[in-house]
Design a protein around this motif. Structure first.
Motif, PDB file in Angstrom:
ATOM      1  N   LYS A  64       0.825  -1.213   0.000  1.00 11.91           N
ATOM      2  CA  LYS A  64       0.000   0.000   0.000  1.00 11.91           C
ATOM      3  C   LYS A  64       0.863   1.269   0.000  1.00 11.91           C
ATOM      4  O   LYS A  64       0.462   2.291  -0.558  1.00 11.91           O
ATOM      5  CB  LYS A  64      -0.931   0.014   1.221  1.00 11.91           C
ATOM      6  CG  LYS A  64      -2.000  -1.079   1.202  1.00 11.91           C
ATOM      7  CD  LYS A  64      -2.925  -0.941   2.419  1.00 11.91           C
ATOM      8  CE  LYS A  64      -4.021  -1.997   2.412  1.00 11.91           C
ATOM      9  NZ  LYS A  64      -4.974  -1.815   3.535  1.00 11.91           N
ATOM     10  N   PHE A  65       2.050   1.187   0.621  1.00 13.80           N
ATOM     11  CA  PHE A  65       2.931   2.357   0.644  1.00 13.80           C
ATOM     12  C   PHE A  65       3.434   2.703  -0.760  1.00 13.80           C
ATOM     13  O   PHE A  65       3.792   3.842  -1.024  1.00 13.80           O
ATOM     14  CB  PHE A  65       4.135   2.097   1.555  1.00 13.80           C
ATOM     15  CG  PHE A  65       3.805   2.058   3.022  1.00 13.80           C
ATOM     16  CD1 PHE A  65       3.478   3.217   3.707  1.00 13.80           C
ATOM     17  CD2 PHE A  65       3.823   0.859   3.724  1.00 13.80           C
ATOM     18  CE1 PHE A  65       3.187   3.184   5.069  1.00 13.80           C
ATOM     19  CE2 PHE A  65       3.531   0.810   5.081  1.00 13.80           C
ATOM     20  CZ  PHE A  65       3.214   1.972   5.753  1.00 13.80           C
ATOM     21  N   ALA A  67       1.751   2.334  -3.612  1.00  8.22           N
ATOM     22  CA  ALA A  67       0.693   2.649  -4.568  1.00  8.22           C
ATOM     23  C   ALA A  67       0.973   3.993  -5.241  1.00  8.22           C
ATOM     24  O   ALA A  67       1.574   4.895  -4.649  1.00  8.22           O
ATOM     25  CB  ALA A  67      -0.658   2.692  -3.855  1.00  8.22           C
ATOM     26  N   ASP A  69      -0.981   6.456  -5.943  1.00  4.57           N
ATOM     27  CA  ASP A  69      -1.561   7.499  -5.088  1.00  4.57           C
ATOM     28  C   ASP A  69      -1.730   6.915  -3.696  1.00  4.57           C
ATOM     29  O   ASP A  69      -2.745   6.273  -3.390  1.00  4.57           O
ATOM     30  CB  ASP A  69      -2.898   7.977  -5.643  1.00  4.57           C
ATOM     31  CG  ASP A  69      -2.747   8.673  -6.991  1.00  4.57           C
ATOM     32  OD1 ASP A  69      -1.881   9.548  -7.097  1.00  4.57           O
ATOM     33  OD2 ASP A  69      -3.491   8.316  -7.934  1.00  4.57           O
ATOM     34  N   CYS A  70      -0.730   7.116  -2.853  1.00  2.17           N
ATOM     35  CA  CYS A  70      -0.770   6.582  -1.490  1.00  2.17           C
ATOM     36  C   CYS A  70      -1.407   7.623  -0.576  1.00  2.17           C
ATOM     37  O   CYS A  70      -0.848   8.702  -0.346  1.00  2.17           O
ATOM     38  CB  CYS A  70       0.637   6.240  -1.008  1.00  2.17           C
ATOM     39  SG  CYS A  70       0.696   5.650   0.695  1.00  2.17           S
ATOM     40  N   ASN A  71      -2.586   7.298  -0.077  1.00  4.42           N
ATOM     41  CA  ASN A  71      -3.313   8.208   0.805  1.00  4.42           C
ATOM     42  C   ASN A  71      -3.032   7.867   2.261  1.00  4.42           C
ATOM     43  O   ASN A  71      -2.880   6.690   2.619  1.00  4.42           O
ATOM     44  CB  ASN A  71      -4.810   8.145   0.529  1.00  4.42           C
ATOM     45  CG  ASN A  71      -5.146   8.648  -0.866  1.00  4.42           C
ATOM     46  OD1 ASN A  71      -4.721   9.724  -1.271  1.00  4.42           O
ATOM     47  ND2 ASN A  71      -5.912   7.850  -1.611  1.00  4.42           N
ATOM     48  N   ASP A  74      -4.977   5.145   3.912  1.00  8.13           N
ATOM     49  CA  ASP A  74      -4.693   3.770   3.511  1.00  8.13           C
ATOM     50  C   ASP A  74      -3.576   3.144   4.339  1.00  8.13           C
ATOM     51  O   ASP A  74      -3.523   1.912   4.484  1.00  8.13           O
ATOM     52  CB  ASP A  74      -4.297   3.713   2.031  1.00  8.13           C
ATOM     53  CG  ASP A  74      -5.434   4.116   1.110  1.00  8.13           C
ATOM     54  OD1 ASP A  74      -6.603   3.888   1.494  1.00  8.13           O
ATOM     55  OD2 ASP A  74      -5.152   4.661   0.025  1.00  8.13           O
ATOM     56  N   VAL A  75      -2.683   3.967   4.863  1.00  9.79           N
ATOM     57  CA  VAL A  75      -1.506   3.420   5.548  1.00  9.79           C
ATOM     58  C   VAL A  75      -1.397   3.842   7.014  1.00  9.79           C
ATOM     59  O   VAL A  75      -0.491   3.400   7.722  1.00  9.79           O
ATOM     60  CB  VAL A  75      -0.215   3.811   4.799  1.00  9.79           C
ATOM     61  CG1 VAL A  75      -0.149   3.137   3.443  1.00  9.79           C
ATOM     62  CG2 VAL A  75      -0.101   5.321   4.656  1.00  9.79           C
ATOM     63  N   ILE A 140       3.192  10.467   0.649  1.00  5.73           N
ATOM     64  CA  ILE A 140       1.896  10.109   1.216  1.00  5.73           C
ATOM     65  C   ILE A 140       1.006  11.339   1.216  1.00  5.73           C
ATOM     66  O   ILE A 140       1.360  12.378   1.790  1.00  5.73           O
ATOM     67  CB  ILE A 140       2.048   9.562   2.655  1.00  5.73           C
ATOM     68  CG1 ILE A 140       2.918   8.294   2.657  1.00  5.73           C
ATOM     69  CG2 ILE A 140       0.687   9.267   3.267  1.00  5.73           C
ATOM     70  CD1 ILE A 140       3.195   7.756   4.041  1.00  5.73           C
TER      71      ILE A 140
END
Length: 562
Positions: A64-65, A67, A69-71, A74-75, A140
Motif C-alpha cells: 500500500k505504501f 501505490a 496514489d498513497c493516501n 490507507d496506511v 503520502i
C-alpha cells in the motif's frame, strides 16, 4: 516479559493488519469474548491462537505504501498506531528481492538506548562511515487533501540515526555544512552514493585525523574493503592530505564545495603517514591512530572470514566487540560484556519480545517456546513480536543459548547461521553455514594465507555436486596451499554426520577451493550496492551464493584452483 509483550500487542491489535489479516482471525475471535482489561486472558489468547508468520502475510499491506496514489488513510495505523517514520530495507544477502518493514518513531526516552545507538560514546574521534543515502522516498497524500508527507526508505541503521538527530528528508541538503563533533567524516560524505568515492573520502578525512579512538563498521568485512581502498589509493590519499585537496572523484559535485571548506593542508600529518606506510603490517591502525582503543563490528556469520585480517591490522591492544544483534525486522540484543562481547548477546525485550522454535525438535508441529523454556546449549530460531507490528514473525536465524544473565535471567545467545542457508547437495546432504565457514577459515589460516572474504557456490563441474569455495586472500599464498582442500573436507566429515554418510555412499564429494583476484569481493559489494541501491555499509557477501548472475561473474575472477 509479559508486560513488554502486552505493551506491543495491545496497541497493535487495533491496527489494520491485526484487524483484517486471516492469520490473526482466531486471535480476533478470542479477544472478542474477553474483558479488554483482563491482561492474563489477553496474553493467553495471544499464545494459544497466534501462529508463526513469515513475510508473505505482510506483503500486500506493505504494498500500500508503494501505490501510485498513497493516501494517509490507507496506511495510517497499518501495523502500529500512526504513520511509520520510515521503511527499513533488508540487506538482500540471499539474492532474493529486498524486503521492507515499517519503522515507527521511538519514544524520546528510548532514542539513545544501547540497542539503537548508532554512534557510541568516544573520548576522541570516531571513524564510523555512515551512508545516509536513501533507497527511495515515497509521497503520502495527507487527509486534508492538500499537503503531503515524505516517507524515506533506508537501512534500519540509517533510520535510527536520522531519528536520533531528528533529520527529515526535505532538509538533507540544508545540512551540508554540518560536521558532528567527534566524527572523522563531515555530514556531506554521508550523502555520497558512489561506492569508491564514499570509501575514499572517509579514508581521507580519517587518516588526516590523528585523534581516532573508536572504529565502528557494521561488518568487519566492510572494514577490510575500507582497508583495501586505503592500500590501493595510499599515494593519492597522502598527497591530498599534504596539499589539502579533494581529488576528482565520480559523483561528488553536489558536496565538493563543502568538503573543500572542511579540508585543509596538513604536511606534517602526511609526512607521518608516509613513514608508517599502507595497511600491510601488524598493528598498522594503532601506529596511524595512537589513541585507538576500540573496534566495533560484526565478526560472526558472513564476516567471520575477515577476522584474521582485522585483528592483524588492529593489533593486540585494540578491544573488539560486536554492535547490537538484530535485523531490519527487530533489534534483539546487545553485546554481553560479562561473556565474549564478540559473540555473546543479551536478549532485551525493548524492540520486540522474542520467542523461540527448537530447530532440533521432532514434534510434528513446531511449538513456540518462551524464554524460560529454553535450555542452555540448545539451538533455536527466534520468533519476533515487535513494536512495529510483526506477529510471531520467524526470523530465519539459528542461535544457541549460552546461558542466562544472573542479574535478570534474560537469555544470553550466540548467532550461528541462517536456518535456510545451507547448500543442499544431491539427495539432501547439507552442512550449516557455520560449519562451512569454520572449515574454510581454519584451513586458510593453516595452509592458504590470510583470508579476507569468501563465498560458496554449487560446483557441478563433476558429479555429484559439491561445495565450491571461492576465496580471496590478502598477502602471499602459502606454499602448501593445496593441503587446504583436504583439511576442509576432513573438517566437514568430522562435524557433519549427514555429509559424511553421503560421501561414503557416493552422494557427495570433496569440496573444491578456488582463489579469486584481489579486490573481487570489494567489487562485488560495489556492484551489489549499485544494483540494489541499499546502504553502502549494509552489503554482505553471502556464505552461500544462489544468484546465478553474480556466480557467473565471480567465476570469471578465479586465478587458481587448489
Amino acid at each position: 516479559m509479559d508486560q513488554a509483550l502486552l505493551g506491543f500487542i495491545q496497541p497493535n491489535s487495533a491496527s489494520q493488519f491485526a484487524q483484517h489479516a486471516p492469520e490473526l482471525a482466531k486471535f480476533r475471535e478470542a479477544i472478542a469474548h474477553i474483558d479488554s482489561k483482563d491482561d492474563i486472558e489477553f496474553l493467553r489468547s495471544f499464545r494459544e491462537t497466534v501462529p508463526t508468520t513469515d513475510y508473505e502475510p505482510y506483503r500486500p499491506y506493505i504494498a500500500k505504501f508503494f501505490a501510485t496514489d498513497c493516501n494517509e488513510s490507507d496506511v495510517k495505523n497499518l501495523f502500529a498506531p500512526g504513520l511509520p517514520y520510515c521503511l527499513a530495507v533488508s540487506s538482500t544477502t540471499s539474492g532474493k528481492p529486498a524486503k521492507t518493514f515499517p519503522i515507527y518513531r521511538l519514544a524520546s526516552s528510548m532514542l539513545h538506548h544501547p540497542l539503537y545507538l548508532s554512534l557510541p560514546h568516544s573520548e576522541g574521534s570516531i571513524l564510523s562511515p555512515s551512508s545516509l543515502g536513501l533507497w527511495q522516498v515515497l509521497k503520502i497524500c495527507c487527509e486534508d487533501g492538500q499537503s503531503s508527507k515524505m516517507l524515506p526508505i533506508c537501512s534500519v541503521t540509517v533510520s535510527f540515526l536520522r531519528m536520533q538527530k531528528n533529520w527529515d528528508v526535505e532538509h538533507d541538503m540544508d545540512r551540508l555544512d554540518l560536521w558532528i563533533p567527534g566524527k572523522t567524516d563531515p555530514y556531506a560524505i554521508s550523502l555520497v552514493k558512489s561506492y569508491r568515492a564514499f570509501f575514499f573520502l572517509n579514508a581521507l578525512f580519517a587518516l588526516a585525523d590523528r585523534r581516532v579512538t573508536t572504529i565502528r563498521f557494521l561488518f568487519a568485512s566492510v572494514f577490510v574493503s575500507f582497508l583495501q581502498y586505503v592500500e590501493d589509493e595510499w599515494t593519492l590519499l597522502i598527497d591530498c592530505i599534504e596539499k589539502g585537496i579533494i581529488p576528482d572523484l565520480e559523483n561528488i559535485d553536489h558536496v565538493r564545495e563543502t568538503l573543500e571548506k572542511h579540508f585543509t593542508p596538513n604536511p606534517l600529518r602526511a609526512a607521518e603517514l608516509r613513514e608508517i606506510g599502507p595497511p600491510v603490517i601488524q598493528g598498522w591502525a594503532v601506529r596511524v591512530w595512537p589513541d585507538l582503543k576500540t573496534f566495533i563490528g560484526v565478526t560472526g556469520g558472513p564476516a567471520a572470514a575477515s577476522v584474521p585480517k582485522v585483528t592483524n591490522v588492529l593489533g593486540p591492544s585494540v578491544f573488539i566487540h560486536s554492535p547490537s544483534y538484530g535485523s531490519s525486522e527487530c533489534s534483539i540484543g546487545v553485546p554481553y560484556f560479562n561473556g565474549d562481547p564478540n559473540t555473546d548477546y543479551k536478549v532485551l525485550p525493548i524492540d520486540g519480545v522474542i520467542e523461540y522454535l527448537d530447530v532440533n525438535s521432532n514434534e510434528p508441529s513446531e511449538r513456540v517456546l518462551s524464554a524460560w523454556e529454553l535450555a542452555t546449549g540448545g539451538h533455536y530460531e527466534p520468533v519476533l513480536t515487535t513494536r512495529n507490528g510483526l506477529w510471531r514473525y520467524r526470523l530465519g536465524d539459528v542461535i544457541s543459548v549460552k546461558g542466562f544473565a544472573p542479574d535478570d535471567g534474560l537469555p544470553v545467545i550466540n548467532y550461528l547461521h541462517r536456518r535456510d542457508g545451507s547448500l543442499g547437495l544431491a539427495y539432501g546432504s547439507t552442512c550449516t553455514e557455520s560449519q562451512l565457514t569454520n572449515a574454510i577459515v581454519s584451513a586458510s589460516q593453516r595452509w592458504i594465507g590470510q583470508i579476507t572474504d569468501f563465498t560458496i557456490v554449487a560446483d557441478g563441474r563433476d558429479t555429484p555436486v559439491t561445495y565450491g569455495y571461492l576465496v580471496e586472500i590478502g598477502g602471499e599464498i602459502g606454499k602448501d596451499a593445496k593441503m587446504a582442500t583436504e583439511q576442509t573436507f576432513e573438517d566437514l566429515m568430522l562435524k557433519n554426520n549427514e555429509f559424511s554418510a553421503a560421501f561414503w555412499q557416493g552422494r557427495a564429494r570433496k569440496p573444491t577451493i578456488r582463489l579469486m583476484k584481489k579486490g573481487t569481493f570489494r567489487e562485488y559489494r560495489k556492484q551489489k550496492c549499485e544494483k540494489t541501491n541499499i546502504s553502502t555499509g549494509q552489503v554482505k557477501v553471502p556464505i552461500v551464493l544462489h544468484d546465478a548472475t553474480f556466480k557467473e561473474w565471480l567465476l570469471q575472477k578465479v586465478i587458481m584452483e587448489l
